[in-house]
Design an enzyme around this catalytic site. Structure first.
Site, PDB file in Angstrom:
ATOM      1  N   PHE A   1     -27.138  29.634  18.858  1.00 16.19           N
ATOM      2  CA  PHE A   1     -26.047  29.222  19.741  1.00 16.19           C
ATOM      3  C   PHE A   1     -25.802  30.293  20.800  1.00 16.19           C
ATOM      4  CE2 PHE A   1     -22.781  32.054  17.909  1.00 16.19           C
ATOM      5  CZ  PHE A   1     -23.398  32.390  16.727  1.00 16.19           C
TER       6      PHE A   1
ATOM      7  N   PRO B   1     -23.523  25.653  17.529  1.00 18.10           N
ATOM      8  CA  PRO B   1     -24.734  25.386  16.763  1.00 18.10           C
ATOM      9  C   PRO B   1     -24.927  23.888  16.544  1.00 18.10           C
ATOM     10  CG  PRO B   1     -23.411  27.076  15.690  1.00 18.10           C
ATOM     11  CD  PRO B   1     -22.584  26.495  16.802  1.00 18.10           C
TER      12      PRO B   1
ATOM     13  N   SER C   1     -14.782  30.842  14.852  1.00 18.58           N
ATOM     14  CA  SER C   1     -15.887  31.642  14.363  1.00 18.58           C
ATOM     15  C   SER C   1     -17.162  31.072  14.973  1.00 18.58           C
ATOM     16  CB  SER C   1     -15.899  31.562  12.846  1.00 18.58           C
ATOM     17  OG  SER C   1     -16.938  32.342  12.335  1.00 18.58           O
ATOM     18  N   CYS C   2     -18.344  31.511  14.479  1.00 13.68           N
ATOM     19  CA  CYS C   2     -19.552  31.037  15.148  1.00 13.68           C
ATOM     20  C   CYS C   2     -20.045  29.687  14.632  1.00 13.68           C
ATOM     21  CB  CYS C   2     -20.648  32.084  15.119  1.00 13.68           C
ATOM     22  SG  CYS C   2     -21.028  32.693  13.497  1.00 13.68           S
ATOM     23  N   ILE C   3     -19.535  29.222  13.503  1.00 17.35           N
ATOM     24  CA  ILE C   3     -19.911  27.869  13.081  1.00 17.35           C
ATOM     25  C   ILE C   3     -18.664  27.071  12.719  1.00 17.35           C
ATOM     26  CG2 ILE C   3     -22.255  28.279  12.325  1.00 17.35           C
ATOM     27  CD1 ILE C   3     -21.251  28.396   9.457  1.00 17.35           C
TER      28      ILE C   3
END
Lengths: 414, 102
Positions: free
Chosen positions: A347, A353, B100-102
Site C-alpha cells: 500500500f 491494501p 492503522s495500515c490495514i
C-alpha cells in the site's frame, strides 16, 4: 573535502551508508556514520522471540559488519545538532562539521509516558516486545505462564510496524494452542483506534481472523494509566480492562536528540517533506525511516523504499538540481496470522491494501490480503534478505520503490 | 460514494467520512454532528479548528495532541464528543479518521 554525516546506524542509516559510498566521489566527499550502540538488531524478529520461534542470536549482529569500507564509523552518543553552525556535537565534546546531514535515529518506546506502565510490574506482568530486552523478558515469562487474561495493547499511534500487535495476538493464539492451554487463556486486543483493522477493505477481508481465533476486541481505548496494583488498564472514558499478563506497545517517540536540537515535533519526529525526504526546516538536512513524521508506516520496508529515492535526491541536491518528488509512501509487509500462515499487504499514501498478486501481476507467487503458507515462507525468508541484501543496499529484484498498481484489485485508481 | 449532506452531494467513503476535504464547510460539519446527536457549540468548533490545523500540517492526531493543544483537556474532549472523540471529531471535521495500515 565535503562532509556527509549520517546519524544512526540502524536499518535506514546503514542502508544509506551502503548506497552512498559507491555513489559519492571519494575525493570530494567523506561519509561519517554515528551510532552509540554496537549491536544491530533485526527488529522484525522481536515478534518471534517471545514465542521461541527465533533465538536471541538470530535477531542481533555486530553493526560494524554492515558498515561499508570507506565510511568513517563512530560509536558514540550524539549530544546535539547545531543547525546554525552545520555541526554535530558528540558526548565526548568532538565536533563534526557537515555539508549534508541525514537523520536516521529511528523511534523508541517511551513507557514513562503512561502512569504506572514503567512501574514495579514492568517486565513482571507488564511487558513490551518492541525492544530486545522486552521481547526476551516476555519469552521467559511465556515459557512458564500457566494462562489467564492476556491483553495485547496499543498505547497510542503512530507506532513502529502498526500490525505487529495484531500479529502478536495471532501468534499467541497459535502458541497457546500448541502448548495445549488455549482454553486457559483469554486473549483481548485493546486499541485506541476504532478496530483491530481500520481500513474498510482489510476489515472486510480479515475480520474473520479475530473471530476464528477467538480474540476479543476493545476499541477506542485511550489509556490514562496502568493500575498495576489491581491488574487493570483504565482509559479516559473510565473503561477498565483487566489483565493477568499485559503486553503493551508503549508510546513511540523519536530520539530525544531532536528535542534537544529543536528539530522535532511533539513526539520528537522531524517534520519532513513527504515526497522528497528533505527536512522542512533546513535544506541540507534530510530524514529517513522512523525518524520522520511522514504519514507512512514506520517500517523497514518503507525505509528501504525511501533509501532508494533519498540516495537519488542527495545526488541531485549536490548537483544543484531540483529534488525528485517521488516517494509515495510505499510499504510492503508480511503479516503473520499464526499456524504457519501469513498475509502480505502492499500500500502507499493513497491506496489502502487490496487483494491481488505480488510481485508479478496475475501470477504472484505471493497473494495480497489473503492468508497463505507461501506468504509465511516469504516472511521467514525475509530475515536472510534483510541481513544479506536489504541493509547492504542491494536492490531486491522486481520490487520497486514506488508502488505498482498492476495485478491489484483497485476499485478506483486515482 | 456520494451522500446528500446539507442539500449538497458530497463524496464520502463506506464509513461516511469525507474523501475530499475541499467539499467541507461549517454547514456540512453541523449536519454530520447532528447525525452523531451532537449539537455544535463554540467549544466544539474550537476543537474542530484545532483538528483542522493539525490536518493541514499533516500531523497525526492523537489524544496526546489534544492534551498539548492548550485548547481543551482530554476530559472535555470526551464530554464534547462522547464515545469515540477522535473518531467523531474527525468525521465532523471532514477529514479521515485516525487509522492503522490495514
Amino acid at each position: 573535502m565535503k562532509n556527509l554525516v549520517i546519524l544512526g546506524a540502524g536499518t535506514s542509516g546503514t542502508m544509506m551508508a551502503n548506497h552512498l559510498v559507491s555513489k559519492l566521489p571519494k575525493n570530494d566527499w567523506k561519509i561519517t556514520i554515528i551510532d552509540q550502540y554496537k549491536t544491530h538488531y533485526y527488529q522484525p524478529g522481536f515478534l518471534f522471540l517471545p514465542f521461541d520461534i527465533y533465538t536471541t542470536k538470530q535477531v542481533k549482529k555486530n553493526g560494524e559488519k554492515f558498515i561499508p569500507k570507506g565510511v568513517n564509523y563512530i560509536q558514540e552518543k550524539i549530544d546535539l545538532i547545531v543547525t546554525d553552525e552545520n555541526q554535530v556535537k558528540l558526548e565526548s565534546g568532538t565536533i563534526l562539521d557537515y555539508d549534508i546531514l541525514i537523520v536516521a535515529t529511528g523511534t523508541k518506546t517511551a513507557p514513562d509516558e503512561i502512569e504506572g506502565m514503567n512501574g514495579p510490574e514492568w517486565y513482571k506482568s507488564v511487558f513490551d516486545f518492541y525492544t530486545y530486552e522486552g521481547a526476551k523478558a516476555l519469552r521467559n515469562k511465556l515459557r512458564e505462564w500457566k494462562g489467564g487474561k492476556l491483553v495485547v495493547h496499543i498505547t497510542e499511534m503512530p507506532i513502529k510496524c502498526p500490525v505487529a500487535p495484531l500479529e502478536f495476538a495471532f501468534l499467541a493464539d497459535s502458541f497457546f494452542k500448541h502448548k495445549g492451554i488455549r482454553d486457559k487463556v483469554d486473549i483481548t486486543f485493546v486499541t485506541p483506534l476504532d478496530g483491530a483493522f481500520t481500513k474498510p477493505k482489510a476489515t472486510k477481508a480479515l475480520h474473520y481472523l479475530l473471530e476464528e481465533k477467538n480474540i476479543k476486541e476493545v476499541t477506542n481505548f485511550n489509556i490514562e494509566c496502568v493500575d498495576y496494583e489491581n491488574n487493570k488498564i483504565i482509559d479516559y472514558a473510565d473503561t477498565e480492562v483487566e489483565y493477568d499478563l499485559l503486553v503493551t506497545v508503549p508510546t513511540n517517540m523519536g530520539d530525544a536528540l531532536m528535542e534537544r536540537s529543536g528539530l522535532g515535533d511533539d513526539l520528537n519526529y522531524i517534520p519532513t517533506h513527504k515526497a522528497t525526504l528533505q527536512s522542512k526546516a533546513h535544506e541540507n538536512i534530510f530524514a529517513i525511516g522512523d525518524a520522520t513524521n511522514l504519514p507512512a508506516s514506520k517500517a523497514g520496508s518503507v525505509a528501504h523504499f525511501e533509501a532508494e529515492i533519498l540516495t537519488e535526491n542527495i545526488l541531485r541536491y549536490i548537483n544543484g538540481e531540483p529534488l525528485k518528488e517521488e516517494f509515495d509512501g510505499h510499504a510492503n509487509c508480511f503479516i503473520e496470522t499464526g499456524g504457519g500462515k501469513a498475509l502480505l499487504i502492499d500500500f502507499n499514501y493513497n491506496h489502502e491494501p487490496v487483494e491481488g498478486t505480488f510481485p508479478f501481476p496475475g501470477v504472484g507467487p505471493l497473494s495480497l490480503l489473503k492468508e497463505s503458507r507461501t506468504n509465511h515462507m516469504g516472511k521467514m525468508a525475509f530475515r536472510w534478505i534483510y541481513w544479506n541484501m536489504l541493509i547492504k543496499g542491494i536492490h531486491i529484484p522486481f520490487v520497486s520503490a514506488t508502488m505498482s498498481e498492476k495485478g491489484k484489485h483497485f476499485e478506483e485508481v486515482k | 460514494m456520494k451522500k446528500l449532506i446539507a442539500n449538497r452531494e458530497i463524496e464520502v467513503n463506506e464509513e461516511g467520512y469525507l474523501t475530499n476535504f475541499s467539499q467541507w464547510d461549517k454547514n456540512i460539519g453541523e449536519e454530520l454532528a447532528k447525525e452523531q446527536s451532537i449539537d455544535m457549540t463554540d467549544r466544539h468548533w474550537e476543537a474542530i479548528d484545532f483538528i483542522h490545523e493539525k490536518f493541514k500540517k499533516e500531523e497525526p492526531l492523537s489524544i496526546r495532541g489534544i492534551k498539548k493543544s492548550g485548547v481543551l483537556d482530554i476530559k472535555e474532549f470526551y464530554s464534547l464528543f462522547p464515545g469515540g472523540p477522535l473518531k467523531k471529531a474527525t468525521l465532523i471535521a471532514g477529514i479521515p479518521k485516525p487509522k492503522s495500515c490495514i
